[in-house]
Motif scaffolding. Structure first.
Motif, PDB file in Angstrom:
ATOM      1  N   ALA A   1       0.854 -11.605 -11.616  1.00 30.01           N
ATOM      2  CA  ALA A   1       0.613 -10.661 -10.522  1.00 30.01           C
ATOM      3  C   ALA A   1       1.727  -9.611 -10.456  1.00 30.01           C
ATOM      4  O   ALA A   1       1.460  -8.424 -10.231  1.00 30.01           O
ATOM      5  N   ALA A   2       2.964 -10.035 -10.665  1.00 27.99           N
ATOM      6  CA  ALA A   2       4.090  -9.101 -10.616  1.00 27.99           C
ATOM      7  C   ALA A   2       3.987  -8.062 -11.730  1.00 27.99           C
ATOM      8  O   ALA A   2       4.191  -6.862 -11.494  1.00 27.99           O
ATOM      9  N   TYR A   3       3.651  -8.496 -12.924  1.00 30.14           N
ATOM     10  CA  TYR A   3       3.524  -7.539 -14.023  1.00 30.14           C
ATOM     11  C   TYR A   3       2.308  -6.642 -13.851  1.00 30.14           C
ATOM     12  O   TYR A   3       2.333  -5.480 -14.236  1.00 30.14           O
TER      13      TYR A   3
ATOM     14  N   SER B   1       9.654  -1.009  -7.590  1.00 32.40           N
ATOM     15  CA  SER B   1      10.733  -1.795  -6.984  1.00 32.40           C
ATOM     16  C   SER B   1      10.233  -3.199  -6.680  1.00 32.40           C
ATOM     17  O   SER B   1       9.021  -3.449  -6.615  1.00 32.40           O
ATOM     18  N   VAL B   2      11.172  -4.095  -6.453  1.00 34.02           N
ATOM     19  CA  VAL B   2      10.813  -5.460  -6.090  1.00 34.02           C
ATOM     20  C   VAL B   2      10.043  -5.446  -4.771  1.00 34.02           C
ATOM     21  O   VAL B   2       9.071  -6.182  -4.602  1.00 34.02           O
ATOM     22  N   ALA B   3      10.447  -4.584  -3.835  1.00 33.64           N
ATOM     23  CA  ALA B   3       9.748  -4.500  -2.549  1.00 33.64           C
ATOM     24  C   ALA B   3       8.287  -4.102  -2.749  1.00 33.64           C
ATOM     25  O   ALA B   3       7.395  -4.661  -2.104  1.00 33.64           O
ATOM     26  N   GLU B   4       8.038  -3.148  -3.631  1.00 31.25           N
ATOM     27  CA  GLU B   4       6.662  -2.728  -3.901  1.00 31.25           C
ATOM     28  C   GLU B   4       5.873  -3.847  -4.585  1.00 31.25           C
ATOM     29  O   GLU B   4       4.706  -4.056  -4.277  1.00 31.25           O
ATOM     30  N   VAL B   5       6.510  -4.539  -5.521  1.00 30.12           N
ATOM     31  CA  VAL B   5       5.850  -5.664  -6.188  1.00 30.12           C
ATOM     32  C   VAL B   5       5.490  -6.723  -5.148  1.00 30.12           C
ATOM     33  O   VAL B   5       4.377  -7.234  -5.132  1.00 30.12           O
TER      34      VAL B   5
ATOM     35  N   THR C   1       1.607  -7.776  -4.306  1.00 26.29           N
ATOM     36  CA  THR C   1       1.188  -9.106  -4.747  1.00 26.29           C
ATOM     37  C   THR C   1       1.089 -10.131  -3.631  1.00 26.29           C
ATOM     38  O   THR C   1       0.459 -11.168  -3.806  1.00 26.29           O
ATOM     39  N   GLY C   2       1.735  -9.854  -2.516  1.00 32.39           N
ATOM     40  CA  GLY C   2       1.785 -10.839  -1.444  1.00 32.39           C
ATOM     41  C   GLY C   2       2.882 -11.873  -1.646  1.00 32.39           C
ATOM     42  O   GLY C   2       3.005 -12.807  -0.860  1.00 32.39           O
ATOM     43  N   LEU C   3       3.679 -11.703  -2.684  1.00 29.81           N
ATOM     44  CA  LEU C   3       4.805 -12.605  -2.919  1.00 29.81           C
ATOM     45  C   LEU C   3       5.949 -12.235  -1.978  1.00 29.81           C
ATOM     46  O   LEU C   3       6.102 -11.075  -1.603  1.00 29.81           O
TER      47      LEU C   3
END
Length: 57
Positions: free
Chosen positions: A12-14, A23-27, A31-33
């Protein structure tokens, strides 16, 4: 590589990166992570261990 993408969070992250997350925040948002889980999913494995993070460029 196939084994790494078998992990749902990593896949999901990729996918989020492929869709334009920068950014990690956008990922995390896409993704809901939770942000720590998103950051962990983006870690680049080296010799079976987590290494440097993924850099888009």
């Amino acid at each position: 590589m196939v084994g790494l993408l078998a992990q749902t969070g990593r896949r999901a992250a990729y996918a989020a990166i492929a869709l334009g997350a920068t950014s990690v925040a956008e990922v995390a948002e896409l993704t809901g992570l939770r942000p720590p889980a998103a950051a962990a999913a983006l870690q680049k494995p080296t010799d079976g261990e987590s290494g440097t993070s993924y850099e888009r460029g």
